[in-house]
Design an enzyme around this catalytic site. Sequence first.
Site, short mmCIF file in Angstrom:
data_model
loop_
_atom_site.label_atom_id
_atom_site.label_comp_id
_atom_site.label_asym_id
_atom_site.label_seq_id
_atom_site.Cartn_x
_atom_site.Cartn_y
_atom_site.Cartn_z
N HIS A 1 0.99 -1.04 0.07
CA HIS A 1 -0.16 -0.04 -0.09
C HIS A 1 0.76 1.19 -0.07
O HIS A 1 2.06 1.24 0.65
CB HIS A 1 -0.90 -0.02 1.30
N ASP B 1 3.20 -4.40 7.75
CA ASP B 1 2.04 -3.50 7.49
C ASP B 1 0.86 -4.56 7.74
O ASP B 1 0.59 -5.43 6.95
CB ASP B 1 1.99 -3.08 6.26
N GLN C 1 -4.26 -5.07 7.11
CA GLN C 1 -5.50 -5.93 6.63
C GLN C 1 -5.38 -7.46 7.39
O GLN C 1 -6.17 -8.00 7.13
CB GLN C 1 -5.39 -6.04 5.18
N LYS D 1 -10.40 -0.38 11.01
CA LYS D 1 -10.61 -1.35 10.11
C LYS D 1 -10.80 -2.84 10.82
O LYS D 1 -11.04 -3.76 10.41
CB LYS D 1 -9.16 -1.71 9.15
N CYS E 1 -4.91 2.41 -3.65
CA CYS E 1 -3.63 3.06 -3.09
C CYS E 1 -2.53 2.03 -3.26
O CYS E 1 -1.74 1.74 -2.25
CB CYS E 1 -3.81 3.57 -1.50
N1 C6P Z 1 -6.35 0.75 2.99
C1 C6P Z 1 -8.26 0.43 1.38
O1 C6P Z 1 -9.14 0.66 0.93
P1 C6P Z 1 -4.87 4.08 7.39
O2 C6P Z 1 -5.38 4.80 6.29
O3 C6P Z 1 -3.52 4.61 8.13
O4 C6P Z 1 -5.78 3.84 8.53
O5 C6P Z 1 -4.29 2.75 6.53
C2 C6P Z 1 -3.46 2.56 5.50
C3 C6P Z 1 -3.40 1.22 5.01
C4 C6P Z 1 -2.04 0.71 5.11
N2 C6P Z 1 -1.69 -0.52 4.83
C5 C6P Z 1 -2.80 -1.22 4.06
C6 C6P Z 1 -2.36 -2.62 3.63
C7 C6P Z 1 -3.96 -0.67 3.87
O6 C6P Z 1 -4.88 -1.59 3.39
C8 C6P Z 1 -4.30 0.72 4.37
C9 C6P Z 1 -5.50 1.21 3.95
C10 C6P Z 1 -7.64 1.41 2.67
O7 C6P Z 1 -7.47 -0.57 0.97
C11 C6P Z 1 -7.68 2.64 2.25
S1 C6P Z 1 -6.70 3.16 0.89
#
Ligand code: C6P
Length: 402
Positions: free
Chosen positions: A118, A195, A198, A221, A359
């Site tokens: 991401h 990371d 997910q 999430k 993203c």
């Molecule tokens: N992915 C998606 O629709 P934040 O925004 O900091 O809570 O998370 C960012 C982020 C980082 N790593 C991974 C693997 C992610 O999936 C995400 C957020 C969302 O896939 C929004 S783009």
Amino acid sequence: MNITQIRNDFPIFTHNPELIFLDNASTTQKPQAVIDTLREYYENYNSNIHRGIYRIAEEATAAYESTRNKTASFIHAEDSRSIVFTRGTTESINLVAYSWGGKNLKAGDEILITEMEHHSNIIPWQLLCERSGAALKYIPITKDGKLDLSEPDKYFTDKTKLVCVIHQSNVFGTVNPVEEIVRLAHNCDAKVLVDGAQIAPHHAVDVTRLDCDFFAFSGHKMLGPTGVGALYAKPELLEEMDPFLGGGEMIRTVSMESSTWNDIPWKFEAGTPNIAQVIGLGAAIDYLSELGMENVSAIEKELHDYARVKLAEISGLKIYGDREDKGAVISFNVGNVHSHDLAHILDTFGIAIRAGHHCAQPIMQKLGVPATNRASFYLYNTKEEIDRLTEGIMKAVEMFEG
Ligand code: C6P
């Protein structure tokens, strides 16, 4: 598991009976218990933490700190001092890039990431490379959505100082072999950041067993409020790292010439934190723990298995990185229908999916497509909703292809 009972815990479905929410990789809905916890804090004991010498401030501090303990247990961290509250995964990764990276990386060093990341796990490292002179290397992905680890010696070398990897892909749902990656990285004395945005909402996580050095995730999430997440880091690393943000709370002493820092983890929590959201995250962890993460994974596996079969009935539909043993995230395109058009038509049927690059533009480049549609499932989704999704896609294709 009684899904009807679970759905009843989520007021958004009562207020929007037509809503079929299949964008859970983006953010999840909130159970009543989380909403009530936020309201109770504001109605009954709203106050700042770690500084008030009065009852409600002590209550707020205790609730905030009890979430730290719950978070540590949730991801099997041995020491609650290893949990730093942040605004979410993005901030957690940036914290490591500045505080650890700023001190430990120099020209000639390499940061190893993957083509599956991401943007939150790419940009902080690109910026760090600009500041430090280190180089950024990528482990490639295959067209079917897996990491290509066939030639590890090409990527894991004595120059590698940090390896950053997505645990579960937000585009494919692929669950990466993080334990193997940690072993390869530690063999060349590199640190590992996972990371976990997910993975944490969907599967039991054990950072002690993984032996990763850093693990980042977001509360929103996993049923929690927005604006809160956490960084797990091995305490000895937090001890030696410089502060990220400066301000109140993170200091021990301040003079006009210089200052000293608070103990970990508070050294990394400058200013008034998102108190209500942290306490709300505690309620989300309670909710998931009561259900049991193995049950959450089992519900999602059933939905994923069913969705793969149903979507395969649609002619011209291509799933990217399709396989049985992965998370409940399905990225696809169908015929010549642009992903934004499909998502827009599905919305008119009450179905919310995501369309775009998610993203993760390097993945789109690799797949040779500008965008995909993505349906992502969570514990409150049903097979009937997947039937409606399938029918909706078929209708949309008919509308487009006449
Ligand atoms: N992915 C998606 O629709 P934040 O925004 O900091 O809570 O998370 C960012 C982020 C980082 N790593 C991974 C693997 C992610 O999936 C995400 C957020 C969302 O896939 C929004 S783009």
